[in-house]
Design a protein around this motif. Structure first.
Motif, short mmCIF file in Angstrom:
data_model
loop_
_atom_site.label_atom_id
_atom_site.label_comp_id
_atom_site.label_asym_id
_atom_site.label_seq_id
_atom_site.Cartn_x
_atom_site.Cartn_y
_atom_site.Cartn_z
N TYR A 1 0.84 -1.20 0.00
CA TYR A 1 0.00 0.00 0.00
C TYR A 1 0.87 1.25 0.00
N SER A 2 0.27 2.37 -0.39
CA SER A 2 1.05 3.60 -0.49
C SER A 2 1.54 4.11 0.86
N ASN A 3 0.96 3.62 1.98
CA ASN A 3 1.44 4.09 3.28
C ASN A 3 2.84 3.57 3.62
N THR A 4 3.36 2.65 2.82
CA THR A 4 4.73 2.17 3.05
C THR A 4 5.75 2.87 2.15
N ILE A 5 5.32 3.84 1.36
CA ILE A 5 6.24 4.55 0.47
C ILE A 5 7.48 5.08 1.21
N PRO A 6 7.34 5.73 2.38
CA PRO A 6 8.55 6.19 3.07
C PRO A 6 9.50 5.06 3.44
N PHE A 7 8.97 3.93 3.90
CA PHE A 7 9.81 2.79 4.24
C PHE A 7 10.54 2.26 3.01
N LEU A 8 9.81 2.11 1.92
CA LEU A 8 10.41 1.61 0.68
C LEU A 8 11.51 2.55 0.19
N TYR A 9 11.24 3.83 0.28
CA TYR A 9 12.22 4.82 -0.16
C TYR A 9 13.50 4.72 0.67
N GLY A 10 13.34 4.68 1.99
CA GLY A 10 14.50 4.59 2.86
C GLY A 10 15.32 3.34 2.60
N LEU A 11 14.65 2.21 2.44
CA LEU A 11 15.37 0.95 2.21
C LEU A 11 16.03 0.92 0.84
N ASN A 12 15.41 1.57 -0.14
CA ASN A 12 16.01 1.63 -1.47
C ASN A 12 17.21 2.56 -1.53
N LYS A 13 17.15 3.65 -0.77
CA LYS A 13 18.21 4.65 -0.83
C LYS A 13 19.38 4.37 0.11
N TRP A 14 19.13 3.56 1.14
CA TRP A 14 20.19 3.29 2.11
C TRP A 14 21.22 2.34 1.52
N HIS A 15 22.40 2.32 2.11
CA HIS A 15 23.52 1.56 1.54
C HIS A 15 23.59 0.16 2.16
N PHE A 16 22.80 -0.76 1.60
CA PHE A 16 22.79 -2.12 2.12
C PHE A 16 23.68 -3.07 1.31
N ASN A 17 24.30 -2.55 0.25
CA ASN A 17 25.24 -3.34 -0.55
C ASN A 17 24.64 -4.68 -0.99
N ASN A 18 23.43 -4.61 -1.51
CA ASN A 18 22.72 -5.80 -2.02
C ASN A 18 22.47 -6.86 -0.94
N GLU A 19 22.41 -6.43 0.32
CA GLU A 19 22.14 -7.36 1.41
C GLU A 19 20.67 -7.74 1.51
N ILE A 20 19.77 -6.92 0.96
CA ILE A 20 18.34 -7.15 1.16
C ILE A 20 17.62 -7.37 -0.16
N ASN A 21 16.54 -8.14 -0.08
CA ASN A 21 15.64 -8.37 -1.21
C ASN A 21 14.22 -8.09 -0.73
N ILE A 22 13.52 -7.17 -1.40
CA ILE A 22 12.21 -6.71 -0.95
C ILE A 22 11.11 -7.26 -1.84
N SER A 23 10.06 -7.79 -1.22
CA SER A 23 8.86 -8.18 -1.96
C SER A 23 7.68 -7.36 -1.45
N LEU A 24 6.78 -7.01 -2.35
CA LEU A 24 5.59 -6.23 -2.00
C LEU A 24 4.38 -7.16 -1.96
N ASP A 25 3.68 -7.17 -0.84
CA ASP A 25 2.59 -8.12 -0.63
C ASP A 25 1.43 -7.45 0.10
N ASP A 26 0.25 -8.08 0.05
CA ASP A 26 -0.83 -7.59 0.89
C ASP A 26 -0.51 -7.97 2.34
N PRO A 27 -1.15 -7.32 3.32
CA PRO A 27 -0.77 -7.54 4.72
C PRO A 27 -0.81 -9.00 5.16
N SER A 28 -1.85 -9.73 4.77
CA SER A 28 -1.96 -11.12 5.21
C SER A 28 -0.84 -11.98 4.62
#
Length: 249
Positions: free
Chosen positions: A9-36
């Motif tokens: 949902y769009s309420n996670t846009i800030p979280f997604l932005y932070g995780l995308n912009k932060w320097h994790f050096n390819n440590e993380i893989n993000i999937s977008l899902d419904d809450p359940s």
């Protein structure tokens, strides 16, 4: 690779932005899902971290809340609402969006303790836009609510009603893991979330191509969603979970 499931949902846009912009050096893989699905993936160990509905925590073995950020609201949230053409005290059946069990449980508490009514709850999978028959009623959550504005005579915002009932904000989702992470990663994870929350306008611009809704996202994310997991939200969370236990929900 650390796998993370985030609500789509769009309420996670800030979280997604932070995780995308932060320097994790390819440590993380993000999937977008419904809450359940976020919860199911964490329960089945398909992901390592999930932004999950709060009622799902009890289903996870050895759960750990790993962030001081959440999806919450202090009063009206606008995106967890009952839509109806008849007043709530006349409603016989409510179609409930099964995407988030937290919203369903919140509705059950409010029906019993605030409105003091007992309509039938009918679970359905509500798509991007729900068209209700005359005199029908539905609980709709997330971005699907954007298309319903001004279409129904009665709109009941569940977070607002919870605030009236308890005087407290409400917590919908928390960052949870069932793994052990070192303090360095957890510190960087929270710094990334903080960066996104502090740069909401930039986050909206960054994801404009993905979240193309006719809604004032800046107003919504700044003034409806409350991201800090503060003392009052922790108190509310404890109170909500106790209400569920006492009522057997």
């Amino acid at each position: 690779m650390i796998k993370i499931s985030i609500v789509s949902y769009s309420n996670t846009i800030p979280f997604l932005y932070g995780l995308n912009k932060w320097h994790f050096n390819n440590e993380i893989n993000i999937s977008l899902d419904d809450p359940s699905t976020c919860a199911k993936k964490l329960i089945s160990n398909k992901v390592d971290i999930g932004l999950i509905p709060v009622v799902s925590i009890k289903m996870i073995k050895d759960p750990k809340i790993i962030s001081n950020y959440c999806i919450g609201a202090d009063g009206s949230v606008d995106t967890v609402c009952i839509y109806s053409d008849i007043p709530i005290n006349e409603v016989k059946n409510i179609f409930i969006d099964s995407d988030s069990e937290t919203s369903v449980k919140l509705l059950m508490i409010l029906l019993k303790e605030y409105w003091k009514v007992q309509p039938n709850l009918i679970r359905i999978k509500i798509k991007n836009e729900v068209l209700l028959q005359k005199k029908s009623t539905a609980l709709v959550i997330g971005d699907k609510t954007f298309s319903l504005k001004n279409k129904y005579k009665y709109v009941y915002d569940l977070s607002s009603i919870w605030k009236k009932l308890t005087g407290l904000p409400f917590v919908f989702a928390l960052w949870v893991t069932n793994k052990n992470f070192d303090n360095k990663f957890l510190s960087q994870f929270n710094l990334a979330l903080s960066f996104g929350v502090k740069n909401i306008q930039e986050a909206i611009s960054f994801f404009d191509y993905k979240f193309n809704y006719k809604a004032n996202l800046e107003e919504y994310l700044n003034n409806r969603i409350s991201y800090d997991l503060d003392v009052d939200k922790k108190k509310s969370l404890t109170y909500f979970l106790e209400k569920l236990r006492v009522n057997g929900f």
